[in-house]
Design a protein around this motif. Structure first.
Motif, PDB file in Angstrom:
ATOM      1  N   THR A 122       0.767  -1.408   0.011  1.00  0.00           N
ATOM      2  CA  THR A 122       0.092   0.087   0.033  1.00  0.00           C
ATOM      3  C   THR A 122       0.957   1.332   0.026  1.00  0.00           C
ATOM      4  O   THR A 122       1.827   1.366   1.020  1.00  0.00           O
ATOM      5  CB  THR A 122      -0.944   0.006   1.293  1.00  0.00           C
ATOM      6  OG1 THR A 122      -0.192   0.017   2.463  1.00  0.00           O
ATOM      7  CG2 THR A 122      -1.991  -1.180   1.065  1.00  0.00           C
ATOM      8  N   LYS A 123       0.538   1.993  -0.929  1.00  0.00           N
ATOM      9  CA  LYS A 123       1.493   3.315  -1.089  1.00  0.00           C
ATOM     10  C   LYS A 123       0.918   4.363  -0.022  1.00  0.00           C
ATOM     11  O   LYS A 123       0.017   4.718   0.087  1.00  0.00           O
ATOM     12  CB  LYS A 123       1.333   3.827  -2.384  1.00  0.00           C
ATOM     13  CG  LYS A 123       2.303   5.228  -2.644  1.00  0.00           C
ATOM     14  CD  LYS A 123       2.487   5.440  -4.173  1.00  0.00           C
ATOM     15  CE  LYS A 123       2.995   6.593  -4.440  1.00  0.00           C
ATOM     16  NZ  LYS A 123       4.446   6.727  -3.645  1.00  0.00           N
ATOM     17  N   ASP A 124       1.894   4.840   0.681  1.00  0.00           N
ATOM     18  CA  ASP A 124       1.489   5.938   1.726  1.00  0.00           C
ATOM     19  C   ASP A 124       0.449   5.836   2.560  1.00  0.00           C
ATOM     20  O   ASP A 124      -0.369   6.357   3.031  1.00  0.00           O
ATOM     21  CB  ASP A 124       1.316   7.237   0.627  1.00  0.00           C
ATOM     22  CG  ASP A 124       2.586   7.779   0.006  1.00  0.00           C
ATOM     23  OD1 ASP A 124       3.507   7.284   0.378  1.00  0.00           O
ATOM     24  OD2 ASP A 124       1.997   8.439  -0.898  1.00  0.00           O
ATOM     25  N   TYR A 182       3.992   7.434   6.093  1.00  0.00           N
ATOM     26  CA  TYR A 182       3.774   6.350   6.822  1.00  0.00           C
ATOM     27  C   TYR A 182       4.047   5.262   5.710  1.00  0.00           C
ATOM     28  O   TYR A 182       3.763   4.125   5.634  1.00  0.00           O
ATOM     29  CB  TYR A 182       2.388   6.089   7.181  1.00  0.00           C
ATOM     30  CG  TYR A 182       1.730   6.940   8.128  1.00  0.00           C
ATOM     31  CD1 TYR A 182       2.441   7.127   9.488  1.00  0.00           C
ATOM     32  CD2 TYR A 182       0.715   8.090   8.138  1.00  0.00           C
ATOM     33  CE1 TYR A 182       2.174   8.082  10.544  1.00  0.00           C
ATOM     34  CE2 TYR A 182       0.163   8.911   9.092  1.00  0.00           C
ATOM     35  CZ  TYR A 182       1.087   8.967  10.243  1.00  0.00           C
ATOM     36  OH  TYR A 182       0.603   9.839  11.060  1.00  0.00           O
ATOM     37  N   ARG A 183       4.792   5.692   4.611  1.00  0.00           N
ATOM     38  CA  ARG A 183       5.173   4.883   3.754  1.00  0.00           C
ATOM     39  C   ARG A 183       6.023   3.736   3.876  1.00  0.00           C
ATOM     40  O   ARG A 183       6.685   3.760   5.210  1.00  0.00           O
ATOM     41  CB  ARG A 183       5.917   5.640   2.280  1.00  0.00           C
ATOM     42  CG  ARG A 183       6.996   6.155   2.718  1.00  0.00           C
ATOM     43  CD  ARG A 183       7.586   7.157   1.566  1.00  0.00           C
ATOM     44  NE  ARG A 183       8.678   7.686   1.874  1.00  0.00           N
ATOM     45  CZ  ARG A 183       9.010   8.823   2.451  1.00  0.00           C
ATOM     46  NH1 ARG A 183       7.999   9.506   2.838  1.00  0.00           N
ATOM     47  NH2 ARG A 183      10.235   9.162   2.563  1.00  0.00           N
ATOM     48  N   THR A 223      18.446  -6.069   0.151  1.00  0.00           N
ATOM     49  CA  THR A 223      17.211  -5.435   0.120  1.00  0.00           C
ATOM     50  C   THR A 223      16.398  -5.951  -1.153  1.00  0.00           C
ATOM     51  O   THR A 223      15.076  -6.355  -1.072  1.00  0.00           O
ATOM     52  CB  THR A 223      17.076  -3.794   0.296  1.00  0.00           C
ATOM     53  OG1 THR A 223      17.855  -3.590   1.531  1.00  0.00           O
ATOM     54  CG2 THR A 223      15.702  -3.675   0.377  1.00  0.00           C
ATOM     55  N   GLU A 224      17.056  -5.707  -2.096  1.00  0.00           N
ATOM     56  CA  GLU A 224      16.502  -6.000  -3.513  1.00  0.00           C
ATOM     57  C   GLU A 224      16.144  -7.382  -3.755  1.00  0.00           C
ATOM     58  O   GLU A 224      15.108  -7.903  -4.249  1.00  0.00           O
ATOM     59  CB  GLU A 224      17.355  -5.440  -4.768  1.00  0.00           C
ATOM     60  CG  GLU A 224      17.336  -3.868  -4.733  1.00  0.00           C
ATOM     61  CD  GLU A 224      18.168  -3.324  -5.629  1.00  0.00           C
ATOM     62  OE1 GLU A 224      19.223  -4.059  -6.317  1.00  0.00           O
ATOM     63  OE2 GLU A 224      18.284  -2.156  -6.006  1.00  0.00           O
ATOM     64  N   GLU A 283       9.691   1.590  -0.919  1.00  0.00           N
ATOM     65  CA  GLU A 283      10.785   2.313  -1.570  1.00  0.00           C
ATOM     66  C   GLU A 283      12.032   1.947  -1.131  1.00  0.00           C
ATOM     67  O   GLU A 283      12.216   1.775   0.193  1.00  0.00           O
ATOM     68  CB  GLU A 283      10.656   3.761  -1.508  1.00  0.00           C
ATOM     69  CG  GLU A 283       9.399   4.307  -1.793  1.00  0.00           C
ATOM     70  CD  GLU A 283       9.008   5.951  -1.543  1.00  0.00           C
ATOM     71  OE1 GLU A 283       9.904   6.536  -0.773  1.00  0.00           O
ATOM     72  OE2 GLU A 283       7.935   6.256  -1.758  1.00  0.00           O
ATOM     73  N   VAL A 284      13.292   1.772  -1.880  1.00  0.00           N
ATOM     74  CA  VAL A 284      14.545   1.750  -1.373  1.00  0.00           C
ATOM     75  C   VAL A 284      15.345   2.734  -1.920  1.00  0.00           C
ATOM     76  O   VAL A 284      15.592   2.975  -3.092  1.00  0.00           O
ATOM     77  CB  VAL A 284      15.190   0.416  -1.929  1.00  0.00           C
ATOM     78  CG1 VAL A 284      16.489   0.127  -1.564  1.00  0.00           C
ATOM     79  CG2 VAL A 284      13.986  -0.859  -1.858  1.00  0.00           C
TER      80      VAL A 284
END
Length: 175
Positions: A85-87, A97-98, A112-113, A130-131
């Motif tokens: 869920t985005k943001d 809250y992303r 991570t990837e 997001e990374v």
């Protein structure tokens, strides 16, 4: 921080919802709440909550990589929040809250990837975490002091604590 300690910086909703479960893990020495990923130095909680300065609520985990691997921390992180869920995390909406992972090195980025690629099939929707490389973590301004007793915290944190204790039993400290 000493030579046998490393750092991981993660964002997945309100920081206290991640702070308490990570404090339960063997090999974790400290968990500090703060803000990262935005443009304003030394942000306040109120400024972060506005969603206009780009910071996310984060936890910075100081851990012993000989006792718990970075990849294991990430697996637990993904189990504790919704990375699709985005943001948004549950009732909390906004870029603060992303889902984000702020890496400390190229090796962390690669791990991570790899973890995201491995876990992608476990979700019905794409992982939107997001990374990005960590620039700075600004410590929480103590706005949230004593919040664990609040009803919201009890409702949100208790199931996360239970999940860690049940699903990652071998990782929970005996201390």
């Amino acid at each position: 921080m000493t030579d046998d300690h490393a750092l991981a910086t993660l964002a997945g909703g309100r920081f206290w919802c991640l702070e308490a479960p990570f404090e339960e893990l063997a090999g974790v020495h400290a968990v500090t709440s703060g803000y990262a990923g935005g443009d304003v130095p030394d942000p306040t909680y109120e400024a972060v909550c506005s969603g206009s300065i780009g910071h996310a609520e984060v936890v910075q985990i100081e851990y012993d990589p000989d006792r718990i691997a970075y990849a294991d921390l990430l697996e637990i992180f993904f189990a504790l929040h919704n990375p699709t869920t985005k943001d948004r995390q549950g009732p909390d909406v906004g870029s603060q809250y992303r889902s984000a992972i702020f890496t400390h090195s190229d090796a962390q980025r690669e791990t991570t990837e790899a973890v995201i690629d491995r876990l992608a099939d476990e979700y019905d929707d794409p992982i939107v975490t997001e990374v990005e490389p960590l620039e700075t973590v600004y410590p929480d301004d103590d706005y949230h002091a004593n919040t664990p007793e609040r009803a919201y915290c009890q409702v949100q944190i208790r199931p996360k604590m239970q999940k860690v204790r049940e699903r990652f039993t071998e990782r929970v400290t005996d201390d």
